[in-house]
Motif scaffolding. Sequence first.
Motif, PDB file in Angstrom:
ATOM      1  N   LEU A   1     -12.864  15.649  -0.921  1.00 14.57           N
ATOM      2  CA  LEU A   1     -12.312  14.239  -0.604  1.00 14.57           C
ATOM      3  C   LEU A   1     -12.727  13.407  -1.932  1.00 14.57           C
ATOM      4  CD1 LEU A   1     -11.446  12.404   1.505  1.00 14.57           C
ATOM      5  CD2 LEU A   1     -13.710  11.802   2.291  1.00 14.57           C
ATOM      6  N   LEU A   2     -11.761  12.547  -2.209  1.00  9.56           N
ATOM      7  CA  LEU A   2     -12.212  11.703  -3.425  1.00  9.56           C
ATOM      8  C   LEU A   2     -11.380  10.271  -3.030  1.00  9.56           C
ATOM      9  CD1 LEU A   2     -11.423  13.803  -6.583  1.00  9.56           C
ATOM     10  CD2 LEU A   2     -13.618  13.154  -5.563  1.00  9.56           C
ATOM     11  N   MET A   3     -11.717   9.490  -3.985  1.00  6.17           N
ATOM     12  CA  MET A   3     -11.089   8.206  -3.463  1.00  6.17           C
ATOM     13  C   MET A   3     -10.954   7.312  -5.016  1.00  6.17           C
ATOM     14  SD  MET A   3     -14.609   5.787  -2.332  1.00  6.17           S
ATOM     15  CE  MET A   3     -14.080   4.281  -3.140  1.00  6.17           C
ATOM     16  N   GLU A   4     -10.046   6.539  -5.191  1.00  9.17           N
ATOM     17  CA  GLU A   4      -9.831   5.854  -6.396  1.00  9.17           C
ATOM     18  C   GLU A   4      -9.999   4.294  -6.303  1.00  9.17           C
ATOM     19  OE1 GLU A   4      -5.465   5.227  -8.427  1.00  9.17           O
ATOM     20  OE2 GLU A   4      -6.083   7.448  -8.401  1.00  9.17           O
ATOM     21  N   ARG A   5     -10.810   4.032  -7.318  1.00  4.97           N
ATOM     22  CA  ARG A   5     -11.052   2.533  -7.500  1.00  4.97           C
ATOM     23  C   ARG A   5      -9.941   1.498  -7.351  1.00  4.97           C
ATOM     24  NH1 ARG A   5     -16.285   1.199  -8.396  1.00  4.97           N
ATOM     25  NH2 ARG A   5     -15.665  -0.479  -9.839  1.00  4.97           N
ATOM     26  N   ALA A   6      -9.938   0.492  -6.847  1.00  6.41           N
ATOM     27  CA  ALA A   6      -9.053  -0.380  -7.060  1.00  6.41           C
ATOM     28  C   ALA A   6      -8.378  -0.948  -8.267  1.00  6.41           C
ATOM     29  CB  ALA A   6      -9.119  -1.742  -6.271  1.00  6.41           C
ATOM     30  N   GLY A   7      -7.360  -0.946  -9.044  1.00  7.73           N
ATOM     31  CA  GLY A   7      -6.967  -1.147 -10.144  1.00  7.73           C
ATOM     32  C   GLY A   7      -7.525  -2.661 -10.507  1.00  7.73           C
ATOM     33  N   SER A   8      -7.909  -3.682  -9.514  1.00  7.31           N
ATOM     34  CA  SER A   8      -8.195  -5.071  -9.754  1.00  7.31           C
ATOM     35  C   SER A   8      -9.785  -5.141 -10.120  1.00  7.31           C
ATOM     36  CB  SER A   8      -7.710  -5.894  -8.780  1.00  7.31           C
ATOM     37  OG  SER A   8      -8.257  -5.421  -7.606  1.00  7.31           O
ATOM     38  N   LEU A   9     -10.379  -4.103  -9.945  1.00  8.49           N
ATOM     39  CA  LEU A   9     -11.901  -4.265 -10.000  1.00  8.49           C
ATOM     40  C   LEU A   9     -12.283  -4.244 -11.838  1.00  8.49           C
ATOM     41  CD1 LEU A   9     -13.082  -1.462  -7.870  1.00  8.49           C
ATOM     42  CD2 LEU A   9     -13.324  -4.078  -7.600  1.00  8.49           C
ATOM     43  N   ARG A  10     -13.167  -5.177 -11.918  1.00 12.85           N
ATOM     44  CA  ARG A  10     -13.664  -5.247 -13.452  1.00 12.85           C
ATOM     45  C   ARG A  10     -14.119  -4.022 -14.002  1.00 12.85           C
ATOM     46  NH1 ARG A  10     -17.365 -10.010 -13.528  1.00 12.85           N
ATOM     47  NH2 ARG A  10     -17.676  -9.536 -15.786  1.00 12.85           N
ATOM     48  N   SER A  11     -14.968  -3.318 -13.185  1.00 16.13           N
ATOM     49  CA  SER A  11     -15.440  -2.049 -13.707  1.00 16.13           C
ATOM     50  C   SER A  11     -14.577  -0.649 -13.493  1.00 16.13           C
ATOM     51  CB  SER A  11     -16.843  -1.872 -12.970  1.00 16.13           C
ATOM     52  OG  SER A  11     -17.512  -0.770 -13.315  1.00 16.13           O
ATOM     53  N   HIS A  12     -14.254  -0.170 -14.132  1.00 15.08           N
ATOM     54  CA  HIS A  12     -13.455   1.088 -14.342  1.00 15.08           C
ATOM     55  C   HIS A  12     -12.558   1.145 -13.201  1.00 15.08           C
ATOM     56  CE1 HIS A  12     -16.811   2.462 -16.784  1.00 15.08           C
ATOM     57  NE2 HIS A  12     -17.610   2.374 -15.854  1.00 15.08           N
ATOM     58  N   PRO A  13     -11.516   0.157 -13.575  1.00 15.63           N
ATOM     59  CA  PRO A  13     -10.282   0.291 -12.289  1.00 15.63           C
ATOM     60  C   PRO A  13      -9.492   1.355 -12.298  1.00 15.63           C
ATOM     61  CG  PRO A  13      -9.870  -1.203 -14.565  1.00 15.63           C
ATOM     62  CD  PRO A  13     -11.361  -0.742 -14.708  1.00 15.63           C
ATOM     63  N   GLY A  14      -9.290   2.029 -11.035  1.00 15.59           N
ATOM     64  CA  GLY A  14      -8.343   2.830 -10.980  1.00 15.59           C
ATOM     65  C   GLY A  14      -9.136   4.459 -11.290  1.00 15.59           C
ATOM     66  N   GLN A  15     -10.320   4.365 -11.354  1.00 13.99           N
ATOM     67  CA  GLN A  15     -11.262   5.484 -11.757  1.00 13.99           C
ATOM     68  C   GLN A  15     -11.320   6.141 -10.431  1.00 13.99           C
ATOM     69  OE1 GLN A  15     -14.362   5.317 -14.191  1.00 13.99           O
ATOM     70  NE2 GLN A  15     -15.106   7.466 -13.948  1.00 13.99           N
ATOM     71  N   PRO A  16     -11.056   7.613 -10.296  1.00 14.26           N
ATOM     72  CA  PRO A  16     -11.441   8.447  -9.102  1.00 14.26           C
ATOM     73  C   PRO A  16     -13.003   8.620  -8.842  1.00 14.26           C
ATOM     74  CG  PRO A  16      -9.733   9.614 -10.256  1.00 14.26           C
ATOM     75  CD  PRO A  16     -10.163   8.262 -11.111  1.00 14.26           C
ATOM     76  N   SER A  17     -13.516   8.587  -7.596  1.00 14.04           N
ATOM     77  CA  SER A  17     -14.808   8.915  -7.458  1.00 14.04           C
ATOM     78  C   SER A  17     -15.154   9.677  -6.113  1.00 14.04           C
ATOM     79  CB  SER A  17     -15.632   7.647  -7.592  1.00 14.04           C
ATOM     80  OG  SER A  17     -15.210   6.750  -6.560  1.00 14.04           O
ATOM     81  N   PHE A  18     -16.239  10.110  -6.002  1.00 13.53           N
ATOM     82  CA  PHE A  18     -16.781  10.347  -4.574  1.00 13.53           C
ATOM     83  C   PHE A  18     -17.210   9.134  -3.811  1.00 13.53           C
ATOM     84  CE2 PHE A  18     -18.860  13.658  -7.157  1.00 13.53           C
ATOM     85  CZ  PHE A  18     -17.788  14.842  -6.729  1.00 13.53           C
ATOM     86  N   PRO A  19     -16.773   9.196  -2.504  1.00 12.47           N
ATOM     87  CA  PRO A  19     -17.379   7.930  -1.779  1.00 12.47           C
ATOM     88  C   PRO A  19     -18.936   7.742  -1.769  1.00 12.47           C
ATOM     89  CG  PRO A  19     -15.965   9.632  -0.454  1.00 12.47           C
ATOM     90  CD  PRO A  19     -16.247  10.126  -1.554  1.00 12.47           C
ATOM     91  N   GLY A  20     -19.362   6.522  -1.871  1.00 11.09           N
ATOM     92  CA  GLY A  20     -20.789   6.328  -1.833  1.00 11.09           C
ATOM     93  C   GLY A  20     -21.117   4.980  -2.487  1.00 11.09           C
ATOM     94  N   GLY A  21     -22.506   4.708  -2.543  1.00 16.86           N
ATOM     95  CA  GLY A  21     -22.858   3.487  -2.998  1.00 16.86           C
ATOM     96  C   GLY A  21     -24.513   3.381  -2.987  1.00 16.86           C
ATOM     97  N   SER A  22     -25.054   2.313  -3.073  1.00 12.87           N
ATOM     98  CA  SER A  22     -26.256   2.004  -3.043  1.00 12.87           C
ATOM     99  C   SER A  22     -27.065   2.273  -1.736  1.00 12.87           C
ATOM    100  CB  SER A  22     -26.560   0.772  -3.610  1.00 12.87           C
ATOM    101  OG  SER A  22     -26.198   0.471  -5.104  1.00 12.87           O
ATOM    102  N   LEU A  23     -28.237   2.445  -1.649  1.00 18.19           N
ATOM    103  CA  LEU A  23     -29.186   2.711  -0.744  1.00 18.19           C
ATOM    104  C   LEU A  23     -29.276   1.094  -0.123  1.00 18.19           C
ATOM    105  CD1 LEU A  23     -29.600   5.643  -1.691  1.00 18.19           C
ATOM    106  CD2 LEU A  23     -31.728   5.482  -0.582  1.00 18.19           C
ATOM    107  N   ASP A  24     -29.190   1.049   1.330  1.00 18.72           N
ATOM    108  CA  ASP A  24     -29.645  -0.204   1.857  1.00 18.72           C
ATOM    109  C   ASP A  24     -31.255   0.034   2.462  1.00 18.72           C
ATOM    110  OD1 ASP A  24     -27.375  -1.414   1.273  1.00 18.72           O
ATOM    111  OD2 ASP A  24     -26.423  -1.149   3.428  1.00 18.72           O
ATOM    112  N   PRO A  25     -32.061  -1.041   2.797  1.00 19.16           N
ATOM    113  CA  PRO A  25     -33.062  -0.711   3.423  1.00 19.16           C
ATOM    114  C   PRO A  25     -33.006   0.016   4.775  1.00 19.16           C
ATOM    115  CG  PRO A  25     -33.237  -3.022   2.528  1.00 19.16           C
ATOM    116  CD  PRO A  25     -31.681  -2.472   2.411  1.00 19.16           C
ATOM    117  N   ALA A  26     -31.812  -0.382   5.531  1.00 20.36           N
ATOM    118  CA  ALA A  26     -31.956   0.210   6.656  1.00 20.36           C
ATOM    119  C   ALA A  26     -31.581   1.860   6.608  1.00 20.36           C
ATOM    120  CB  ALA A  26     -30.821  -0.400   7.367  1.00 20.36           C
TER     121      ALA A  26
END
Length: 265
Positions: A102-127
């Motif tokens: 499973l992959l996803m593709e970043r929105a083309g409007s994003l400032r950072s690496h628009p349109g780049q495929p990636s794994f789902p994920g992100g920063s850890l939250d305290p919870a």
Amino acid sequence: MKTHEHSTDADTAAAENAAAQGRSGAAAARGDRDAAADTAGDAAAIDVTTEGLPSWLEPVARAARTVEPQQLSRFLPPASGAGRQSAVLVLFGEGARGPELLLMERAGSLRSHPGQPSFPGGSLDPADGDQATTGPLRAALREAEEETGLDPRGVQIFGVLPRLYIPVSGFVVTPVLGWWRSPSPVGVVDPAETARVFTVPVADLTDPANRVTTRHPSGHRGPAFLVESALVWGFTAGVIDRILHFAGWERPWDKAKQVPLDWRA
């Protein structure tokens, strides 16, 4: 992944198992009924087990137990503990053409690496809890749900790779390995963040015709994949490349076949 993807030497994948722990503290702070529900949810979310895996995934699980981080990348987390903790979900499923990712593709409007495929994920939250134990597992599942609509109850976590480092952004990333034992519908949740959600057959990732080397103006070169009308490169491609290699799935391919990137990549 909501972290900054960038071309690094992240030909990375390796092996650590995460122990499931620390559930009772959060549950004790709530009412009995809520605590019971949270405890059951945490147990489903953070258990790491290879029980019931399909036989084709066993080489990946074995690699996750045996490969040392130093064999895989020169970019490891700073000894000082610096870096922003994050996690990605490397989710394997079974599709019409067999094993897939499973992959996803970043929105083309994003400032950072628009349109780049990636794994789902992100920063850890305290919870999410302890970043050294179960926090990355919870974060990977939570972010995947937020970004793709994935139902985390259908995911079996079967391994955790060593934390990797992306120097340009300062992110420390834990790849969490999952088996999509009970597939659920997925798709774009927030178009401002994600352009599309898609799966890639492992057979296409191992096909030498779909493998290339990207060349960044900075001088970096790294593995990449031309699949599903997308160029998968950078951190994501590095993780996939090492998984294919250490699982014994890699086929000889022409590393001289290059695709140039521009400075915006």
